[in-house]
Design an enzyme around this catalytic site. Structure first.
Site, short mmCIF file in Angstrom:
data_model
loop_
_atom_site.label_atom_id
_atom_site.label_comp_id
_atom_site.label_asym_id
_atom_site.label_seq_id
_atom_site.Cartn_x
_atom_site.Cartn_y
_atom_site.Cartn_z
N ARG A 55 68.10 67.88 36.08
CA ARG A 55 68.61 68.43 37.23
C ARG A 55 70.63 68.37 36.91
NH1 ARG A 55 67.91 68.25 43.12
NH2 ARG A 55 69.38 69.56 43.65
N HIS B 124 75.75 82.37 39.90
CA HIS B 124 74.64 82.72 40.14
C HIS B 124 74.07 83.57 39.13
CE1 HIS B 124 73.23 80.21 43.41
NE2 HIS B 124 73.64 81.50 45.34
N SER C 99 64.26 67.72 44.69
CA SER C 99 63.98 69.20 46.15
C SER C 99 63.26 69.46 46.29
CB SER C 99 65.37 70.04 45.79
OG SER C 99 66.91 68.84 45.56
N ASP D 51 71.28 73.15 39.14
CA ASP D 51 72.11 73.48 40.87
C ASP D 51 73.32 73.73 40.08
OD1 ASP D 51 72.11 73.12 42.94
OD2 ASP D 51 71.77 70.71 42.85
N GLY D 52 73.99 73.67 40.65
CA GLY D 52 75.31 74.10 40.27
C GLY D 52 76.21 74.98 40.35
N LEU E 244 58.23 80.51 22.82
CA LEU E 244 57.98 79.37 24.29
C LEU E 244 57.71 80.07 25.42
CD1 LEU E 244 59.96 77.04 25.11
CD2 LEU E 244 62.00 78.81 26.58
N GLY F 221 77.02 77.06 42.66
CA GLY F 221 77.26 77.79 43.44
C GLY F 221 79.29 77.12 44.03
#
Length: 238
Positions: free
Chosen positions: A180, A29, A188, A12-13, A123, A15
């Site tokens: 988050r 992005h 969310s 998140d974040g 991974l 933008g």
């Protein structure tokens, strides 16, 4: 230090990060996408075996069309890059979510990516794409109900283990730690079933600025938790 086996991240974040720099949201992005690659490498070096990231939610379709189009373009490019990264780092890629709403070329690239990496031993990297946890559980319930109607499953046999086998994440252990970024304090609609006993870590750091050191901070906080399941303390290797 006890390293969590499975870390889930809400990216998140992007933008807001771009806006702070006077750049369009799509630039954020793009930078966030590059950071995913860096964190994948760092996570594996630290001993994390599973990493699951929230890339595009079912609700993200409600964003402005130009932003959605840009995200889909970015996704197409990322799939190419991810294939190279997976080969370099021996990553096994899995995409969860409702793929039916995606364009055919994206679905084909996902299939190629999963097939090409299925035997890799590094991974286990899961990308939640057009994913919503409620949607996942509804889809799982419909499949289970159909199997009951068709006689493949007896209602009396339904338990947590059986139900989990119908989820997108079947075969993957539940996350030990959820991270988050960007200061938001909500889930969310992300992995609601799977996060039942997960430790949560929230940080104000915007995703493109989330570094190896920030990941270490999250794991350090995880190690300070007194994890108990049904009143029994979890065994750790500190």
């Amino acid at each position: 230090m006890n390293i969590p086996q499975h870390v889930a991240i809400i990216l998140d974040g992007n933008g807001r990060w771009a806006k702070k720099k006077g750049m369009p949201r799509n630039y954020g992005h793009a930078q966030g996408s590059k950071n995913v690659e860096r964190i994948c490498e760092e996570a594996w070096r630290m001993g994390i075996k599973y990493l699951t990231v929230y890339a595009f939610s079912t609700e993200n379709w409600n964003r402005p069309q130009n932003e959605v189009d840009a995200l889909m373009k970015l996704l197409r490019n990322y799939m190419k890059t991810c294939l190279k990264t997976a080969a370099k780092n021996d990553m096994k890629i899995r995409v969860i979510g409702d793929k039916t709403a995606l364009d055919s070329d994206i679905k084909q690239r996902i299939a190629e990516l999963e097939s090409a990496t299925k035997d890799n031993q590094g991974l286990n990297f899961t990308i939640a794409l057009n994913y919503g946890s409620r949607d996942e559980m509804i889809r799982a319930t419909k499949k289970l109900a159909k199997d009951c109607v068709d006689g493949r499953v007896n209602v009396e046999d339904i338990d947590e283990k059986l139900y989990e086998s119908y989820l997108d994440t079947h075969g993957v252990p539940d996350p030990d730690l959820l991270i988050r970024t960007s200061g938001e304090l909500r889930l969310s609609n992300y992995l609601l079933w799977q996060l039942a006993y997960t430790e949560f870590y929230f940080t104000d750091v915007l995703w493109p600025d989330f570094t190896k050191d920030e990941l270490k901070k999250a794991i350090d906080q995880y190690n300070r938790r007194d994890r108990r399941f049904g009143g029994v303390k979890e065994e750790t290797n500190v």
